[in-house]
Design a protein around this motif. Structure first.
Motif, PDB file in Angstrom:
ATOM      1  N   GLN A 197     -21.182  30.944  41.431  1.00 27.79           N
ATOM      2  CA  GLN A 197     -21.910  32.177  41.720  1.00 27.79           C
ATOM      3  C   GLN A 197     -22.152  32.966  40.448  1.00 27.79           C
ATOM      4  O   GLN A 197     -23.243  33.531  40.245  1.00 27.79           O
ATOM      5  CB  GLN A 197     -21.139  33.032  42.723  1.00 27.79           C
ATOM      6  CG  GLN A 197     -21.920  34.238  43.228  1.00 27.79           C
ATOM      7  CD  GLN A 197     -23.213  33.845  43.915  1.00 27.79           C
ATOM      8  OE1 GLN A 197     -23.231  33.009  44.806  1.00 27.79           O
ATOM      9  NE2 GLN A 197     -24.327  34.448  43.477  1.00 27.79           N
ATOM     10  N   ALA A 198     -21.171  32.974  39.564  1.00 25.34           N
ATOM     11  CA  ALA A 198     -21.344  33.664  38.288  1.00 25.34           C
ATOM     12  C   ALA A 198     -22.436  33.004  37.456  1.00 25.34           C
ATOM     13  O   ALA A 198     -23.236  33.681  36.794  1.00 25.34           O
ATOM     14  CB  ALA A 198     -20.024  33.671  37.516  1.00 25.34           C
ATOM     15  N   LEU A 199     -22.492  31.677  37.511  1.00 28.30           N
ATOM     16  CA  LEU A 199     -23.527  30.929  36.799  1.00 28.30           C
ATOM     17  C   LEU A 199     -24.914  31.300  37.299  1.00 28.30           C
ATOM     18  O   LEU A 199     -25.833  31.558  36.514  1.00 28.30           O
ATOM     19  CB  LEU A 199     -23.284  29.432  36.978  1.00 28.30           C
ATOM     20  CG  LEU A 199     -24.357  28.479  36.450  1.00 28.30           C
ATOM     21  CD1 LEU A 199     -24.342  28.470  34.929  1.00 28.30           C
ATOM     22  CD2 LEU A 199     -24.110  27.073  36.993  1.00 28.30           C
ATOM     23  N   LEU A 200     -25.073  31.352  38.618  1.00 30.03           N
ATOM     24  CA  LEU A 200     -26.365  31.702  39.199  1.00 30.03           C
ATOM     25  C   LEU A 200     -26.731  33.153  38.895  1.00 30.03           C
ATOM     26  O   LEU A 200     -27.883  33.464  38.572  1.00 30.03           O
ATOM     27  CB  LEU A 200     -26.336  31.467  40.710  1.00 30.03           C
ATOM     28  CG  LEU A 200     -26.235  29.996  41.136  1.00 30.03           C
ATOM     29  CD1 LEU A 200     -25.939  29.896  42.627  1.00 30.03           C
ATOM     30  CD2 LEU A 200     -27.511  29.256  40.798  1.00 30.03           C
ATOM     31  N   ASP A 201     -25.745  34.053  39.006  1.00 32.47           N
ATOM     32  CA  ASP A 201     -26.008  35.460  38.702  1.00 32.47           C
ATOM     33  C   ASP A 201     -26.462  35.627  37.246  1.00 32.47           C
ATOM     34  O   ASP A 201     -27.375  36.411  36.952  1.00 32.47           O
ATOM     35  CB  ASP A 201     -24.757  36.301  38.943  1.00 32.47           C
ATOM     36  CG  ASP A 201     -24.406  36.432  40.425  1.00 32.47           C
ATOM     37  OD1 ASP A 201     -25.291  36.139  41.267  1.00 32.47           O
ATOM     38  OD2 ASP A 201     -23.255  36.796  40.728  1.00 32.47           O
ATOM     39  N   THR A 202     -25.838  34.869  36.346  1.00 26.44           N
ATOM     40  CA  THR A 202     -26.207  34.941  34.933  1.00 26.44           C
ATOM     41  C   THR A 202     -27.625  34.435  34.718  1.00 26.44           C
ATOM     42  O   THR A 202     -28.408  35.031  33.961  1.00 26.44           O
ATOM     43  CB  THR A 202     -25.235  34.118  34.082  1.00 26.44           C
ATOM     44  OG1 THR A 202     -23.912  34.652  34.223  1.00 26.44           O
ATOM     45  CG2 THR A 202     -25.629  34.138  32.614  1.00 26.44           C
ATOM     46  N   ALA A 203     -27.974  33.331  35.397  1.00 30.26           N
ATOM     47  CA  ALA A 203     -29.319  32.769  35.256  1.00 30.26           C
ATOM     48  C   ALA A 203     -30.372  33.735  35.782  1.00 30.26           C
ATOM     49  O   ALA A 203     -31.432  33.916  35.168  1.00 30.26           O
ATOM     50  CB  ALA A 203     -29.403  31.437  36.000  1.00 30.26           C
ATOM     51  N   VAL A 204     -30.088  34.375  36.918  1.00 29.83           N
ATOM     52  CA  VAL A 204     -31.031  35.342  37.480  1.00 29.83           C
ATOM     53  C   VAL A 204     -31.203  36.527  36.539  1.00 29.83           C
ATOM     54  O   VAL A 204     -32.326  36.964  36.247  1.00 29.83           O
ATOM     55  CB  VAL A 204     -30.552  35.824  38.868  1.00 29.83           C
ATOM     56  CG1 VAL A 204     -31.398  37.000  39.344  1.00 29.83           C
ATOM     57  CG2 VAL A 204     -30.623  34.690  39.882  1.00 29.83           C
ATOM     58  N   ALA A 205     -30.088  37.053  36.039  1.00 30.15           N
ATOM     59  CA  ALA A 205     -30.156  38.212  35.144  1.00 30.15           C
ATOM     60  C   ALA A 205     -30.903  37.872  33.857  1.00 30.15           C
ATOM     61  O   ALA A 205     -31.708  38.672  33.355  1.00 30.15           O
ATOM     62  CB  ALA A 205     -28.745  38.702  34.823  1.00 30.15           C
ATOM     63  N   ALA A 206     -30.669  36.658  33.325  1.00 30.67           N
ATOM     64  CA  ALA A 206     -31.325  36.261  32.073  1.00 30.67           C
ATOM     65  C   ALA A 206     -32.833  36.132  32.258  1.00 30.67           C
ATOM     66  O   ALA A 206     -33.611  36.596  31.420  1.00 30.67           O
ATOM     67  CB  ALA A 206     -30.732  34.950  31.568  1.00 30.67           C
ATOM     68  N   THR A 207     -33.251  35.508  33.352  1.00 27.32           N
ATOM     69  CA  THR A 207     -34.692  35.321  33.556  1.00 27.32           C
ATOM     70  C   THR A 207     -35.390  36.638  33.862  1.00 27.32           C
ATOM     71  O   THR A 207     -36.499  36.877  33.384  1.00 27.32           O
ATOM     72  CB  THR A 207     -34.949  34.320  34.699  1.00 27.32           C
ATOM     73  OG1 THR A 207     -34.210  34.710  35.871  1.00 27.32           O
ATOM     74  CG2 THR A 207     -34.523  32.922  34.303  1.00 27.32           C
ATOM     75  N   ARG A 208     -34.752  37.503  34.612  1.00 30.67           N
ATOM     76  CA  ARG A 208     -35.364  38.807  34.885  1.00 30.67           C
ATOM     77  C   ARG A 208     -35.383  39.674  33.633  1.00 30.67           C
ATOM     78  O   ARG A 208     -36.319  40.461  33.426  1.00 30.67           O
ATOM     79  CB  ARG A 208     -34.607  39.514  36.008  1.00 30.67           C
ATOM     80  CG  ARG A 208     -34.878  38.908  37.386  1.00 30.67           C
ATOM     81  CD  ARG A 208     -34.074  39.575  38.469  1.00 30.67           C
ATOM     82  NE  ARG A 208     -34.438  39.058  39.786  1.00 30.67           N
ATOM     83  CZ  ARG A 208     -33.700  39.217  40.882  1.00 30.67           C
ATOM     84  NH1 ARG A 208     -32.539  39.892  40.810  1.00 30.67           N
ATOM     85  NH2 ARG A 208     -34.098  38.714  42.038  1.00 30.67           N
ATOM     86  N   GLY A 209     -34.355  39.519  32.791  1.00 30.13           N
ATOM     87  CA  GLY A 209     -34.327  40.297  31.560  1.00 30.13           C
ATOM     88  C   GLY A 209     -35.393  39.862  30.570  1.00 30.13           C
ATOM     89  O   GLY A 209     -36.007  40.692  29.886  1.00 30.13           O
ATOM     90  N   SER A 210     -35.639  38.538  30.482  1.00 31.54           N
ATOM     91  CA  SER A 210     -36.633  38.038  29.534  1.00 31.54           C
ATOM     92  C   SER A 210     -38.049  38.128  30.079  1.00 31.54           C
ATOM     93  O   SER A 210     -39.014  38.094  29.305  1.00 31.54           O
ATOM     94  CB  SER A 210     -36.319  36.582  29.165  1.00 31.54           C
ATOM     95  OG  SER A 210     -36.342  35.748  30.313  1.00 31.54           O
TER      96      SER A 210
END
Length: 280
Positions: A197-210
């Motif tokens: 879940q942390a991995l997915l949350d990180t991926a979502v945050a990274a793509t929305r941030g970029s």
């Protein structure tokens, strides 16, 4: 450096569809389009097939006309597109791999002239997908309708290859102005650990941030094999992006089993997320 989008064209229906996708990709990237025809036999690799024959055959006028007509058709559809056509003395696969060293993207059809009907991906496409030095877009045959406005799918498993694929997928979804779907596959009955879940949350945050404004969703799928779930999910997608190897991939393999399966069997185009390598 304004690197081109490169498409291998041999006059086959599959390669002409690939050229259309390459033109669209070039427009979205504001890049020139290079249509390339490697005119020696695929097994020739840039040398005459007959070892006793001296010299390299000259480019063919028929192929030149085919390239010029393809370029004219594409410019008619995308006015302002900068198209260059070239014939290169080399096997088609080796030629495109060499061109990939200086390309933004290489686009290949699933089968070219002389391809065996039972093969979903011909030898040239397989060679380029495995050995290219930049991302490779493998386009499915023309007889399968492609929902170009469908979402961009990408698998997330925590591997280095998947991280690169997520970045490419986000870029592509932003260019196309479509949804990005992050897919994670678990075995039936398997509980997702907290780190997943942390991995997915990180991926979502990274793509929305970029990519502010990009619609990003997560889809959890259950299947014994991740490739089966991703192939099925690709049916409603405009593009699926894969890394060269995921978790558990053998180091010696240029494409992992999941990537190979998707390149061969996905229901939409597949972007193989090779890292960019400097031209020598």
């Amino acid at each position: 450096m304004n690197r081109p989008v490169v498409a291998g064209v041999d006059g086959s229906p599959s390669s002409l569809v690939a050229a259309e996708h390459a033109a669209r990709a070039a427009v979205l990237r504001t890049c020139p389009l290079h249509l390339v025809h490697g005119y020696l036999h695929p097994l020739g690799y840039g040398i005459p097939i007959n070892p006793y024959e001296m010299g390299i055959p000259a480019p063919s006028e028929e192929a030149r006309k085919m390239l010029d007509q393809t370029a004219a058709d594409l410019v008619g559809r995308w006015p302002g597109l900068n198209v260059e056509v070239r014939q290169i003395a080399g096997g088609p696969g080796a030629t495109l791999v060499e061109e990939s060293r200086r390309a933004e993207l290489v686009v290949v059809g699933s089968r070219g002239l002389g391809g065996f009907g039972g093969l979903l991906l011909g030898s040239v496409g397989a060679q380029v997908a495995a050995h290219a030095r930049c991302p490779v877009l493998v386009v499915r045959p023309a007889e399968e309708p492609i929902p170009v406005q469908g979402p961009v799918l990408v698998g997330v498993d925590g591997s280095e290859g998947a991280e690169l694929a997520v970045g490419y997928a986000a870029d592509e979804a932003a260019r196309r102005e479509v949804e990005l779907v992050l897919v994670h596959v678990r075995a039936p009955g398997e509980e997702g650990p907290a780190e997943t879940q942390a991995l997915l949350d990180t991926a979502v945050a990274a793509t929305r941030g970029s990519h502010p404004g990009l619609t990003v969703t997560v889809r959890l799928l259950r299947a014994d094999k991740p490739e089966s779930a991703l192939i099925e999910a690709s049916g409603g997608a405009g593009l699926v992006v894969v890394g060269t190897r995921g978790r558990g991939g053998f180091t010696g393999m240029l494409l992992g089993s999941v990537s190979q399966s998707l390149v061969q069997h996905a229901h939409c185009p597949v972007l193989v997320a090779h890292p960019y390598r400097q031209a020598r």
